[in-house]
Design an enzyme around this catalytic site. Structure first.
Site, PDB file in Angstrom:
ATOM      1  N   LYS A 109      -8.687 -99.921 -30.457  1.00 35.86           N
ATOM      2  CA  LYS A 109      -8.481-100.650 -31.709  1.00 35.86           C
ATOM      3  C   LYS A 109      -8.047-102.054 -31.356  1.00 35.86           C
ATOM      4  O   LYS A 109      -7.459-102.277 -30.285  1.00 35.86           O
ATOM      5  CB  LYS A 109      -7.387 -99.977 -32.564  1.00 35.86           C
ATOM      6  CG  LYS A 109      -7.553-100.232 -34.041  1.00 35.86           C
ATOM      7  CD  LYS A 109      -8.647 -99.344 -34.629  1.00 35.86           C
ATOM      8  CE  LYS A 109      -8.826 -99.539 -36.110  1.00 35.86           C
ATOM      9  NZ  LYS A 109      -9.743 -98.528 -36.656  1.00 35.86           N
TER      10      LYS A 109
HETATM   11  P1  NAD Z   1     -11.378-103.345 -46.281  1.00 29.90           P
HETATM   12  O1  NAD Z   1     -10.672-104.524 -45.758  1.00 29.90           O
HETATM   13  O2  NAD Z   1     -12.839-103.433 -46.537  1.00 29.90           O
HETATM   14  O3  NAD Z   1     -10.678-102.822 -47.619  1.00 29.90           O
HETATM   15  C1  NAD Z   1      -9.299-102.515 -47.708  1.00 29.90           C
HETATM   16  C2  NAD Z   1      -8.963-102.324 -49.174  1.00 29.90           C
HETATM   17  O4  NAD Z   1      -7.628-101.841 -49.287  1.00 29.90           O
HETATM   18  C3  NAD Z   1      -9.027-103.619 -49.987  1.00 29.90           C
HETATM   19  O5  NAD Z   1      -9.529-103.321 -51.277  1.00 29.90           O
HETATM   20  C4  NAD Z   1      -7.546-104.029 -50.084  1.00 29.90           C
HETATM   21  O6  NAD Z   1      -7.288-104.840 -51.217  1.00 29.90           O
HETATM   22  C5  NAD Z   1      -6.917-102.656 -50.220  1.00 29.90           C
HETATM   23  N1  NAD Z   1      -5.497-102.600 -49.897  1.00 29.90           N
HETATM   24  C6  NAD Z   1      -4.844-103.153 -48.862  1.00 29.90           C
HETATM   25  N2  NAD Z   1      -3.540-102.854 -48.942  1.00 29.90           N
HETATM   26  C7  NAD Z   1      -3.383-102.082 -50.040  1.00 29.90           C
HETATM   27  C8  NAD Z   1      -2.289-101.461 -50.670  1.00 29.90           C
HETATM   28  N3  NAD Z   1      -1.064-101.562 -50.146  1.00 29.90           N
HETATM   29  N4  NAD Z   1      -2.500-100.726 -51.801  1.00 29.90           N
HETATM   30  C9  NAD Z   1      -3.728-100.629 -52.325  1.00 29.90           C
HETATM   31  N5  NAD Z   1      -4.815-101.189 -51.774  1.00 29.90           N
HETATM   32  C10 NAD Z   1      -4.636-101.910 -50.653  1.00 29.90           C
HETATM   33  O7  NAD Z   1     -11.071-102.150 -45.232  1.00 29.90           O
HETATM   34  P2  NAD Z   1     -11.898-100.815 -44.994  1.00 29.90           P
HETATM   35  O8  NAD Z   1     -12.843-101.071 -43.872  1.00 29.90           O
HETATM   36  O9  NAD Z   1     -12.406-100.282 -46.288  1.00 29.90           O
HETATM   37  O10 NAD Z   1     -10.755 -99.856 -44.412  1.00 29.90           O
HETATM   38  C11 NAD Z   1      -9.888 -99.096 -45.250  1.00 29.90           C
HETATM   39  C12 NAD Z   1      -9.278 -97.960 -44.447  1.00 29.90           C
HETATM   40  O11 NAD Z   1     -10.322 -97.150 -43.906  1.00 29.90           O
HETATM   41  C13 NAD Z   1      -8.432 -98.382 -43.247  1.00 29.90           C
HETATM   42  O12 NAD Z   1      -7.409 -97.430 -43.047  1.00 29.90           O
HETATM   43  C14 NAD Z   1      -9.421 -98.297 -42.093  1.00 29.90           C
HETATM   44  O13 NAD Z   1      -8.786 -98.142 -40.840  1.00 29.90           O
HETATM   45  C15 NAD Z   1     -10.178 -97.058 -42.500  1.00 29.90           C
HETATM   46  N6  NAD Z   1     -11.501 -96.908 -41.890  1.00 29.90           N
HETATM   47  C16 NAD Z   1     -12.462 -97.871 -42.039  1.00 29.90           C
HETATM   48  C17 NAD Z   1     -13.715 -97.663 -41.480  1.00 29.90           C
HETATM   49  C18 NAD Z   1     -14.855 -98.627 -41.673  1.00 29.90           C
HETATM   50  O14 NAD Z   1     -15.978 -98.293 -41.280  1.00 29.90           O
HETATM   51  N7  NAD Z   1     -14.664 -99.791 -42.264  1.00 29.90           N
HETATM   52  C19 NAD Z   1     -13.978 -96.493 -40.746  1.00 29.90           C
HETATM   53  C20 NAD Z   1     -12.970 -95.541 -40.616  1.00 29.90           C
HETATM   54  C21 NAD Z   1     -11.742 -95.760 -41.205  1.00 29.90           C
END
Ligand code: NAD
Length: 420
Positions: A109
């Site tokens: 990461k």
């Molecule tokens: P992103 O940046 O696209 O979206 C994050 C979202 O969460 C945004 O809408 C933001 O406003 C919101 N957010 C942030 N803090 C918040 C809070 N305290 N309360 C409510 N909403 C909040 O990120 P993403 O890629 O969608 O990732 C989201 C989660 O999924 C993370 O934990 C990430 O590690 C996990 N994840 C992502 C992927 C991927 O392919 N992008 C894969 C596996 C896991």
């Protein structure tokens, strides 16, 4: 072992989960630190020229958790609260996730402490390129392959690929995944995590014998994972009644019009103010009665303070680490809630990242149908194996998934032996 320099609530949480699994698997004490502690960690400071002429110094990290099964793989997070400990925990979870779904990777990461929403496009590009430049000694298609995570996206991956390629002297698409399709990205990668969440939610409905049509879903986080999971669950007939992003939460018991919501978010940058829905307290949103609750934002959202009050039948963990070990203890007394643990639930992202890497190495690209068929096959296999182990050993779904992941890395380390 002293956790320093990784000490942080999120790393402690990942270690606590590991210790529980190590007990289930009866892993000898002497092997535990070797499995748990990250193999490599790098912290860099990066001076970046801002638009107003100032030079601002940012701090970034990259952690590679284990190198036993192949190169390491994991996202890059741009968020104000990024710390080395958080990055190390996320790298550890990536290791167990890759092993659970059978990918030839160790976990990694990366992250930079910054608020990408406060940076101009030019500042974000200069920061991304500087971060990539600093990482050049430790990344590469056979070494460590970054991908998008919170706050980073396809464009950030394109800049990373370009910076690395410029140093090497030729295009190296396989150095990152989650790139634009035009630059060697894979069809289906952008949607993979959210669609995978929806696929596993549908399998949980089958397992519980519940109908999906008209069932209610609540989604925390409306970025890549949350918005795609919401749309894909709606395609399965669910009604998404509430969503939240960092600015707040909205609710409409009749079900939100997601296409109109996406247009609103594209225009305003936030879910707040969406016509027809009521604003609500984001913490109370997690406790709304619903069939599916999808935390898809940050770690440690379901804690000992709210785990007794969440009111869903299925907890589908789109985010990494949304549920603390203390909350897990409470959930273990609530068998009516079926948990799809993070390392299984959001594994669609790294699975299609793996497909992207394979396509880049072969310079031979697959159709969307081929990508999705292969994705669902791997998810199905991991879901069935986790459910079977959970039932046979009377383990929670989380302990079952972690046991499969940790157990495979443990076995691989034993087979390779200790050099010298
Ligand atoms: P992103 O940046 O696209 O979206 C994050 C979202 O969460 C945004 O809408 C933001 O406003 C919101 N957010 C942030 N803090 C918040 C809070 N305290 N309360 C409510 N909403 C909040 O990120 P993403 O890629 O969608 O990732 C989201 C989660 O999924 C993370 O934990 C990430 O590690 C996990 N994840 C992502 C992927 C991927 O392919 N992008 C894969 C596996 C896991």
């Amino acid at each position: 072992m002293n956790l320093h320099p990784f000490e942080s609530p999120t790393f402690e949480m990942a270690c606590r989960q590991f210790d529980l699994v190590a007990d289930v698997l009866e892993i000898p004490e002497a092997m535990r630190d070797r499995l748990k502690m990250p193999k490599r960690a790098m912290t860099v400071t990066m001076p970046v020229r801002m638009d107003d002429g100032r030079v601002q110094v940012f701090v970034g990290h990259r952690v590679q958790h284990h190198l036993t099964l192949g190169p390491t793989k994991g996202g890059v997070r741009f968020h104000p609260e990024v710390t080395l400990g958080e990055v190390a925990a996320l790298a550890m979870w990536m290791s167990w996730k890759c092993a659970l779904v059978g990918l030839p990777y160790g976990g990694a990461k990366g992250g930079v402490a910054c608020d990408p929403r406060q940076l101009s496009r030019g500042e974000l590009e200069r920061l991304t390129r500087r971060y990539t430049q600093e990482l050049i000694p430790v990344i590469g298609p056979q070494v460590d392959i970054p991908a998008p995570d919170v706050g980073s996206d396809e464009q950030v991956m394109a800049w990373m690929m370009d910076t690395y390629s410029s140093q090497v002297g030729h295009a190296v698409p396989g150095v990152v995944t989650g790139k634009p399709v035009l630059l060697g990205g894979s069809l289906g990668r952008r949607e993979a995590t959210g669609r995978g969440v929806a696929y596993l939610v549908s399998r949980a409905f089958d397992t519980l014998g519940l109908p999906m049509q008209g069932a209610r879903a609540v989604v925390q986080g409306y970025g890549n994972v949350g918005s795609v999971a919401a749309a894909a669950m709606a395609d399965h007939g669910l009604k998404v009644i509430a969503v939240a992003d960092v600015s707040g939460a909205i609710h409409d018991e009749r079900g939100l019009d997601l296409k109109a919501l996406d247009a609103h978010v594209a225009k305003t940058g936030s879910v707040l103010g969406f016509a027809g829905a009521q604003a609500m307290d984001p913490a109370a949103m997690l406790e709304l009665p619903c069939e599916v609750l999808v935390p898809a934002a940050m770690e440690r959202q379901i804690t000992e303070h709210n785990a007794g009050r969440i009111a869903c039948r299925i907890l589908a963990e789109g985010a990494n680490g949304p549920t603390t070990p203390k909350a897990d203890e409470i959930l273990s007394q609530r068998p009516e809630i079926f948990v799809i643990p993070d390392i299984l639930c959001n594994s669609g992202g790294v699975i299609v990242s793996y497909f992207e890497w394979v396509q880049d190495l072969q310079s031979f690209f697959w159709t969307q149908g081929e990508v999705m068929d292969r994705l669902y096959r791997l998810l199905e296999q991991a879901f069935v194996q986790t459910l079977e182990l959970s039932r046979r050993r009377h383990l929670s779904m989380r302990l079952a998934a972690l046991s499969l992941g940790v157990g495979r890395v443990h076995e691989a380390k034993l087979r390779r032996g200790l050099y010298p």
